[in-house]
Design an enzyme around this catalytic site. Structure first.
Site, PDB file in Angstrom:
ATOM      1  N   ASP A   1      17.025   5.336 -15.715  1.00  0.00           N
ATOM      2  CA  ASP A   1      15.756   4.912 -16.289  1.00  0.00           C
ATOM      3  C   ASP A   1      15.906   4.983 -17.801  1.00  0.00           C
ATOM      4  O   ASP A   1      16.501   5.927 -18.335  1.00  0.00           O
ATOM      5  CB  ASP A   1      14.607   5.823 -15.818  1.00  0.00           C
TER       6      ASP A   1
ATOM      7  N   THR B   1       9.139  -6.338  -7.255  1.00  0.00           N
ATOM      8  CA  THR B   1       8.322  -7.380  -6.633  1.00  0.00           C
ATOM      9  C   THR B   1       8.430  -8.641  -7.475  1.00  0.00           C
ATOM     10  O   THR B   1       7.977  -8.671  -8.612  1.00  0.00           O
ATOM     11  CB  THR B   1       6.859  -6.921  -6.541  1.00  0.00           C
TER      12      THR B   1
ATOM     13  N   GLU C   1      10.591  -3.844   0.532  1.00  0.00           N
ATOM     14  CA  GLU C   1      10.070  -2.494   0.629  1.00  0.00           C
ATOM     15  C   GLU C   1       8.742  -2.520   1.361  1.00  0.00           C
ATOM     16  O   GLU C   1       7.868  -3.319   1.034  1.00  0.00           O
ATOM     17  CB  GLU C   1       9.842  -2.037  -0.823  1.00  0.00           C
TER      18      GLU C   1
ATOM     19  N   LEU D   1       7.077   0.547   2.035  1.00  0.00           N
ATOM     20  CA  LEU D   1       6.482   1.888   2.006  1.00  0.00           C
ATOM     21  C   LEU D   1       5.066   1.869   1.436  1.00  0.00           C
ATOM     22  O   LEU D   1       4.741   1.086   0.555  1.00  0.00           O
ATOM     23  CB  LEU D   1       7.360   2.862   1.224  1.00  0.00           C
TER      24      LEU D   1
ATOM     25  N   GLU E   1       2.234   3.953  -0.597  1.00  0.00           N
ATOM     26  CA  GLU E   1       2.108   5.092  -1.493  1.00  0.00           C
ATOM     27  C   GLU E   1       1.339   6.187  -0.761  1.00  0.00           C
ATOM     28  O   GLU E   1       0.436   5.905   0.024  1.00  0.00           O
ATOM     29  CB  GLU E   1       1.376   4.674  -2.767  1.00  0.00           C
TER      30      GLU E   1
ATOM     31  N   LEU F   1      -7.588  -2.196  10.121  1.00  0.00           N
ATOM     32  CA  LEU F   1      -8.858  -2.850  10.484  1.00  0.00           C
ATOM     33  C   LEU F   1     -10.025  -2.029   9.961  1.00  0.00           C
ATOM     34  O   LEU F   1     -11.150  -2.196  10.410  1.00  0.00           O
ATOM     35  CB  LEU F   1      -8.973  -2.977  12.006  1.00  0.00           C
TER      36      LEU F   1
ATOM     37  N   CYS G   1       0.259  -3.872  -4.540  1.00  0.00           N
ATOM     38  CA  CYS G   1       0.954  -4.899  -3.745  1.00  0.00           C
ATOM     39  C   CYS G   1       0.072  -6.032  -3.243  1.00  0.00           C
ATOM     40  O   CYS G   1       0.382  -7.204  -3.448  1.00  0.00           O
ATOM     41  CB  CYS G   1       1.649  -4.252  -2.559  1.00  0.00           C
TER      42      CYS G   1
ATOM     43  N   LYS H   1      -1.271  -8.553  -5.880  1.00  0.00           N
ATOM     44  CA  LYS H   1      -0.180  -9.245  -6.566  1.00  0.00           C
ATOM     45  C   LYS H   1       0.581 -10.165  -5.586  1.00  0.00           C
ATOM     46  O   LYS H   1       0.910 -11.308  -5.914  1.00  0.00           O
ATOM     47  CB  LYS H   1       0.780  -8.174  -7.097  1.00  0.00           C
TER      48      LYS H   1
ATOM     49  N   ARG I   1      -3.901   1.131  -9.903  1.00  0.00           N
ATOM     50  CA  ARG I   1      -3.797  -0.319 -10.023  1.00  0.00           C
ATOM     51  C   ARG I   1      -4.741  -1.030  -9.050  1.00  0.00           C
ATOM     52  O   ARG I   1      -4.777  -0.700  -7.875  1.00  0.00           O
ATOM     53  CB  ARG I   1      -2.339  -0.762  -9.813  1.00  0.00           C
TER      54      ARG I   1
END
Ligand code: UDX
Length: 454
Positions: free
Chosen positions: A30, A120, A156, A158, A160, A273, A283, A286, A350
């Site tokens: 990073d 993404t 991906e 997963l 959060e 549901l 996600c 976007k 987000r």
């Protein structure tokens, strides 16, 4: 195997730590020195249950650095998981991805490396990354011998807050590449998960009913589309529940019972549901937008995906309308919002429904008080103009409130001693934005219980 992960956000960090836990030798890169320092000290920069513990268990196989030269040369697999924020026109900003791909190409050496894009990105980006890698690699004067590489997609799935569980015990693993050798390498990498041969961490036990994890091995474009199609389907499933929920309210039906009655049909399934204020997060918004944009490039409309988005936006406005119907005038009213994170067990803000609802209420002159058990400080830092409206105490939310809305179903709120707070309110209106509280019980305690469905 030797693995390198570029970017230590939610996806990159979970991938790196999990693969190290499984026994691979992992270097995480990073560019943010403070993040690297924190990770080296054994602390995770994100809030994710179990991540600190997994980091500690995986430490012998994990290395954190800011330098590509320490991770890329000799790696069997390089995951690129850098951020792709939305630009002002809604399309993803691919600057970081380009820079990362160039740096990877500058450092590839002495082996066959699969470069996996985990960021993404729009469908077709695998080819774009491949082109950047080839161009940058070709420009190198010091091109090492015996260096080969290919691009793959490994979407991906997963969630959060459940990142470790979803990574170690996934419903499936999807890998896509037009290069068969890449698929073989990734198949090898994921063997411990596919065959479930590892000892599960104590804090994330193996589900009893898990068997071998299915591997979907396909071409690059199909793998990329699977990611979008899966997320859009989940988003539209929730929006469908919300659309039916509104009709349920009008005809006097109970959406929770209706959703249960629908979901027990195994062709439909009961998960995703849950009606309420709708979906948020990094996600669904976007990815549904990206699907529509990609389709438009082919002159193709996606009315179902568009409708899922519209319904979701409408749910946030409906929360405010429910309050207005009840209070008549919102100007000057004090409204408490419980939950700021887009869902429980994360500090991610987000596209959080709470933020939109707060802004809609403020625009109508209401006085808003927001509370969150984990995300409050992050919210103060990210939304400084709303920081004065954050309350660290629940008393601060309930005191003199004209209404309180449960926006994020944190366990702390579900287990709250609700009887303690009702007396603090000016008018005890409680809007259950997630349909998780017991209507009768709340009414017995003195609240006027409202659900999103009317
Ligand atoms: C999602 C996908 O689930 C995951 O596979 C993908 O990799 C990333 O996007 P995430 O955004 O972390 O994961 O959260 P998720 O648990 O899917 O919830 C998304 C949103 O939908 C949340 O705001 C949640 O509150 C909402 N939701 C979820 C509902 O409103 N109703 C439901 O029934 C389920």
């Amino acid at each position: 195997m030797k693995v390198c992960v570029v970017g230590t956000g939610y996806v990159g960090l979970t991938t790196g730590v999990s693969l190290a836990f499984l026994g691979h030798e992992v270097t995480c890169i990073d560019l943010d020195q403070s993040k690297v320092d924190m990770l080296r000290a054994g602390h995770t920069p994100i809030y994710e249950p179990g991540m600190d513990e997994l980091l500690a268990e995986a430490a012998p196989n994990l290395h954190f650095t800011t330098s590509y030269t320490e991770g890329v040369p000799g790696a069997d697999v390089v995951f690129v998981a850098v951020q792709t924020p939305s630009s002002s026109d809604g399309s993803p900003d691919l600057r970081y991805l380009r820079a990362a791909a160039e740096s990877v190409a500058q450092n590839l050496a002495h082996t066959f490396t699969v470069v996996v894009n985990k960021s993404t990105v729009p469908i077709g980006s695998g080819n774009w990354v491949d082109a950047i890698l080839r161009e940058s690699f070709a420009q190198r004067e010091d091109r090492p011998e015996n260096t080969e590489f290919a691009v793959a997609s490994n979407p991906e799935f997963l969630r959060e807050g459940n990142a470790i569980h979803d990574t170690l015990f996934p419903d499936r693993i999807v890998i896509g590449s037009d290069n068969p050798r890449s698929l073989e390498v990734l198949n090898q990498l994921y063997r411990p998960i596919i065959n479930q041969t590892f000892t599960a961490p104590s804090f994330s036990p193996r589900p009893e009913d898990i068997g071998a994890v299915p591997l979907v091995s396909t071409d690059l474009a199909s793998a990329e589309l699977i990611k979008y199609a899966a997320n859009a389907f989940l988003a539209l499933k929730i929006s469908y529940a919300n659309e039916i929920g509104q009709l349920a309210g009008k005809v006097g039906a109970d959406i929770t019972e209706v959703a249960r009655g629908i979901g027990l049909d195994q062709r439909i399934g009961s998960r995703f549901l849950q009606a309420g204020v709708g979906w948020g997060g990094s996600c669904f918004g976007k990815d549904t937008a990206a699907l529509i944009t990609t389709a438009a490039e082919y002159n193709y409309e996606m009315p179902i995906v568009r409708a899922a988005r519209d319904v979701n936006t409408r749910q946030r406005a409906i929360a405010v309308e429910r309050l207005q119907d009840e209070l008549r005038i919102l100007k000057g009213r004090k409204i408490g919002l419980l939950g700021i994170a887009f869902k429980p067990n994360t500090d991610d803000l987000r596209d959080s429904p709470s933020l939109d609802i707060a802004n809609l209420l403020i625009a109508r002159g209401a006085r808003v008080r927001l509370h969150d058990p984990i995300a409050a400080n992050r919210f103060r830092a990210e939304q400084p103009e709303l920081a004065p409206f954050v309350s660290d105490t629940l008393d601060g939310v309930f005191e003199d409130a004209d209404a309180v809305v449960l926006v994020t179903e944190w366990a702390q709120y579900l287990e709250l001693d609700w009887s303690k707070f009702v007396g603090l309110m000016r008018t005890p209106i409680l809007l259950d934005g997630r349909h998780v509280l017991d209507n009768d019980r709340m009414n017995r305690l003195g609240y006027r219980y409202l659900s999103m469905a009317g």
